[in-house]
Enzyme design. Structure first.
Site, PDB file in Angstrom:
ATOM      1  N   GLY A 241       0.759  -1.244   0.000  1.00 21.94           N
ATOM      2  CA  GLY A 241       0.000   0.000   0.000  1.00 21.94           C
ATOM      3  C   GLY A 241       0.781   1.281   0.000  1.00 21.94           C
ATOM      4  O   GLY A 241       0.183   2.361  -0.131  1.00 21.94           O
ATOM      5  N   GLU A 275       4.134  -6.503   1.838  1.00 25.54           N
ATOM      6  CA  GLU A 275       3.653  -6.935   0.518  1.00 25.54           C
ATOM      7  C   GLU A 275       3.593  -5.749  -0.448  1.00 25.54           C
ATOM      8  O   GLU A 275       2.537  -5.439  -0.999  1.00 25.54           O
ATOM      9  CB  GLU A 275       2.250  -7.542   0.648  1.00 25.54           C
ATOM     10  CG  GLU A 275       2.143  -8.725   1.592  1.00 25.54           C
ATOM     11  CD  GLU A 275       0.700  -9.169   1.824  1.00 25.54           C
ATOM     12  OE1 GLU A 275      -0.246  -8.465   1.379  1.00 25.54           O
ATOM     13  OE2 GLU A 275       0.510 -10.221   2.456  1.00 25.54           O
ATOM     14  N   GLY A 277       3.752  -3.628  -3.782  1.00 30.37           N
ATOM     15  CA  GLY A 277       3.718  -3.869  -5.221  1.00 30.37           C
ATOM     16  C   GLY A 277       4.116  -2.587  -5.922  1.00 30.37           C
ATOM     17  O   GLY A 277       5.238  -2.404  -6.402  1.00 30.37           O
ATOM     18  N   CYS A 344     -13.353   1.293 -28.566  1.00 27.14           N
ATOM     19  CA  CYS A 344     -14.715   1.810 -28.718  1.00 27.14           C
ATOM     20  C   CYS A 344     -15.406   1.969 -27.368  1.00 27.14           C
ATOM     21  O   CYS A 344     -16.385   1.270 -27.061  1.00 27.14           O
ATOM     22  CB  CYS A 344     -15.519   0.873 -29.602  1.00 27.14           C
ATOM     23  SG  CYS A 344     -14.694   0.607 -31.159  1.00 27.14           S
ATOM     24  N   GLU A 345     -14.893   2.837 -26.561  1.00 28.79           N
ATOM     25  CA  GLU A 345     -15.454   3.150 -25.245  1.00 28.79           C
ATOM     26  C   GLU A 345     -15.103   4.600 -24.966  1.00 28.79           C
ATOM     27  O   GLU A 345     -13.933   4.984 -25.136  1.00 28.79           O
ATOM     28  CB  GLU A 345     -14.772   2.319 -24.137  1.00 28.79           C
ATOM     29  CG  GLU A 345     -14.932   0.842 -24.223  1.00 28.79           C
ATOM     30  CD  GLU A 345     -16.228   0.335 -23.597  1.00 28.79           C
ATOM     31  OE1 GLU A 345     -16.889   1.109 -22.883  1.00 28.79           O
ATOM     32  OE2 GLU A 345     -16.557  -0.826 -23.842  1.00 28.79           O
TER      33      GLU A 345
END
Ligand code: LLP
Length: 425
Positions: A241, A275, A277, A344-345
């Site tokens: 985090g 942990e 990342g 296409c969004e």
């Protein structure tokens, strides 16, 4: 971590000692480029910050699961935090020591639990009492004892994006800390699990150290109670985090982060498991894309590039800011543009209303802080082949994941002709 290993020389963007444009011209776009030195430096800084206590840094492989990236960290001594059988497989393929693998995740299946037991991981971070029953039963069937912790929710607000807040009492993750004592007591009655610690992960991209401290003070009280109840609490898994700089954030340094944690729990005599990342990978990577067109619609300028939400989902999913610069020198004064992909969004954008210099077809842009939750969240939507990944060290680079081809898009599929045969009978 900041973007230390991406620099300009004569206006051209470099990664370590290589020109980004040269790599991109040779390998094509969209392209993820990672600095191996940045990965090492980030890992080492965190490792050093916790040098005063026994600790293991279990890299959250979900942030970047490329084998070469993971191997780089494993060689520095990293363990791995996995959340699925697939991540466990990747960690082992990259050479991780199973004794340094911890398994988090809210829905571990029987099959995944079996695989982790067979691999001999360090411990499972259990997220419910139902899971306790599952792990106990699978371990019993194999004649082994599974090491476990419970992931507890200390109900502390991490003050980050709601999609990446996980430690509140009503979140789907872990168990409320108020119910932990009972869960641990139940574990004690089972023969095929062994309590080894407590786990807590309150959210991601935290830019303030205080919530870590507050959460761990609550965990501390739990550890003391559990010890009084006869549990051996050897490990304290503090989750991940730690936030990074995407724009103008001022996240804690590794030292400040370590202080927040160790002030709360450093004297408990536990081995600290972390942990992280994003902190290790985000600013070790960029995504390079090429300008395809520019157009003006209703007074708005759209810079259309060949990288999209399918390559880097964070802006679309969290309205996240990712810093973007041209790879070459700026061609003129900045104006406000939307930098978008071809998918296409309407949600397919990399930046909105962003001051950006003029570009021409064929120009390259670099999206910074793309080493975490970039490629690992990519998809094949709109029939898009996933990007290549390159790892750079000094003046050399290696393509550590080949660009997908059209054949990759249909691997494992067929035309369903088996159905035709059955109908004909
Ligand atoms: N441990 C657990 C149990 C986690 O759930 C996570 C992240 C981590 C460690 C690593 O957190 P980090 O150090 O990277 O913040 N896709 C989102 C982030 C999702 C994080 C999910 N869990 C994003 O792009 O911002």
């Amino acid at each position: 971590m900041t973007r230390t290993f991406f620099n300009r020389r004569d206006g051209e963007l470099y990664v370590e000692n290589l020109s980004v444009a040269e790599i991109a011209r040779r390998e094509g776009t969209p392209l993820f480029i990672y600095s191996q030195t940045a990965l090492r430096v980030a890992y080492d800084a965190l490792d050093k910050a916790f040098a005063a206590v026994p600790h293991t840094i279990c890299f959250a492989i979900k942030s970047n699961m490329n084998l070469a990236v993971v191997r780089t960290l494993v060689e520095r001594g990293a363990g791995i935090d996995v959340t699925s059988g697939g991540e466990l497989f990747r960690a082992l393929q990259a050479g991780a020591d199973p004794q340094k693998i911890v398994y988090s995740g809210v829905g571990k299946t029987d099959g995944e639990v079996d695989e982790a037991l067979d691999a001999g991981i360090r411990f499972f971070n259990l997220e419910s009492r139902a899971e306790l029953g599952c792990v106990n039963a699978r371990a019993e069937a194999r004649g082994v004892v599974a090491n476990i912790t419970f992931r507890v929710n200390p109900d502390v607000d991490p003050k980050t994006h709601p999609y990446i807040s996980t430690g509140l009492k009503n979140s789907k993750f872990g168990i409320p800390i108020t119910e932990a004592r009972e869960a641990y007591a139940e574990a004690k009655t089972l023969n095929s699990v062994k309590v080894v610690g407590v786990d807590c992960h309150i959210g991601s991209q935290l830019t303030d150290a205080q919530p870590f401290h507050d959460a761990l003070l609550r965990v501390r009280a739990l550890v003391e109670d559990l010890r009084n109840a006869g549990h051996e609490i050897q490990y304290l898994d503090c989750g991940g985090g730690l936030g990074v700089v995407y724009n103008d954030e001022e996240p804690p340094s590794p030292k400040e982060y370590a202080r927040a944690i160790l002030d709360a729990v450093g004297d408990l005599g536990c081995e600290i498991v972390l942990e992280p990342g994003r902190w290790i990978t985000a600013n070790a990577g960029i995504m390079v894309a090429e300008v395809v067109y520019e157009k003006n619609n209703g007074g708005k300028t759209y810079t259309i590039v060949d990288g999209a939400m399918t390559d880097l989902l964070r802006p679309a999913l969290y309205q996240a800011y990712q810093h973007i610069e041209p790879v070459g020198p700026a061609r003129g004064e900045e104006r406000l543009v939307d930098i978008v992909g071809p998918v296409c969004e309407s949600g397919d954008f990399l930046a909105k209303e962003r001051p950006f210099p003029p570009v021409e077809k064929g120009d390259l842009i670099a999206v910074f802080s793309a080493g975490a939750y970039g490629f690992s969240m990519s998809s094949n939507y709109n029939g898009r082949r996933r990007a290549a990944e390159v790892l750079v060290r000094d003046e050399r680079y290696s393509v550590v994941r080949a660009r997908e081809g059209y054949e990759d898009l249909i691997r494992g599929e067929n035309l369903g002709e088996g159905l035709d045969e059955e109908l004909a009978e």
